[in-house]
Design an enzyme around this catalytic site. Structure first.
Site, short mmCIF file in Angstrom:
data_model
loop_
_atom_site.label_atom_id
_atom_site.label_comp_id
_atom_site.label_asym_id
_atom_site.label_seq_id
_atom_site.Cartn_x
_atom_site.Cartn_y
_atom_site.Cartn_z
N GLU A 118 7.41 -2.69 -41.65
CA GLU A 118 6.06 -2.90 -41.14
C GLU A 118 5.18 -1.75 -41.63
O GLU A 118 5.46 -0.58 -41.35
CB GLU A 118 6.05 -2.95 -39.61
N ASP A 169 -0.84 1.80 -29.31
CA ASP A 169 0.03 2.86 -29.83
C ASP A 169 -0.07 4.14 -29.02
O ASP A 169 -1.13 4.50 -28.51
CB ASP A 169 -0.31 3.14 -31.30
#
Length: 258
Positions: A46, A57
């Site tokens: 990814e 995140d």
């Protein structure tokens, strides 16, 4: 066949996928990291598209995105760096990023570039499922790009089945309702969630992400899914190694017992 589908057909268990943020720690390191990861037996990658507000995140990837942006990374530069990657890389490549930069680029133009570079799928954490179905899925399907959707412990069974019905490739099973970041282990509640999803016998395979950092978390994830996605821990090791992907992935594989 799309490389993502081929991967799960050929190797349905104990898969290792690695996330890193393009442009961090160096602007020009993207292709080298990808080639090094494939050479070291990683099953899929990814590639993070840096964004100024990566809301899903934790601090490690937030700081990586900030550093990448300061280095000058952009979506256009990333596509340029990936232009020849399929000359020797065979494993699935997935772009992971937020909707704003992709919308600015233009979704169809984005998909066209993905095809040109050999990108197999995209993960867009802030893409609403309804918008995906109505607007983005028809375009992505036209370019054979898999749009990977996320589920969490709070996702209802009805929504999980709806996602399973209308997506292809795999389902990203977020380990907890939190941001990304390494964890030492998964408690019984998280493992019960993994087993619950496995027992639903979905059409799509699942990969577990968020919190995978060592052998305990990797094994727990793989016990009830097709494999695990490691992001923050690899990003940390790559930064500590000053961009030496060989050193970072070697240490990571020692951590997870691979």
């Amino acid at each position: 066949m799309n490389r993502i589908n081929q991967l799960f057909q050929d190797s349905p268990k104990n898969l290792l996928s690695i996330y890193f943020c393009a442009g961090c720690p160096t602007l020009e390191g993207t292709a080298d990291v990808i080639r090094t990861l494939e050479r070291n037996g990683v099953h899929s990658i990814e590639i993070g598209i840096p964004f100024s507000d990566p809301m899903a995140d934790g601090i490690v990837i937030q700081e990586a995105a900030t550093r990448a942006l300061r280095n000058g990374m952009s979506l256009r530069i990333l596509f340029e760096q990936l232009r020849d990657i399929r000359s020797d890389v065979r494993i699935p490549l997935i772009l992971m990023g937020y909707l704003n930069p992709i919308m600015k680029f233009g979704f169809e133009a984005f998909c066209q570039k993905c095809v040109e570079c050999g990108i197999d799928g995209v993960i867009i954490p802030d893409l609403p499922f309804k918008d995906y179905e109505e607007t983005y899925k028809p375009i992505a399907d036209r370019y054979d790009i898999r749009v990977i959707m996320l589920i969490t412990p709070e996702t209802s069974e009805a929504r999980v089945r709806e996602i399973d019905e209308h997506t292809d490739g795999f389902i990203y099973m977020v380990s907890s309702a939190a941001t990304t970041g390494a964890q030492k282990d998964f408690d019984n509640q998280k493992q019960a969630y993994f087993k619950k999803i496995q027992d639903m016998h979905l059409r799509n395979p699942c990969m577990v992400g968020f919190g995978i950092s060592n052998k305990q978390t990797f094994d727990a994830a793989c016990a009830n899914s097709s494999g695990a996605i490691i992001g923050s821990r690899f990003v940390t090791l790559l930064n500590e190694a000053e961009g030496d992907a060989e050193k970072a992935i070697t240490q990571l594989k020692e951590n997870v017992g691979r």
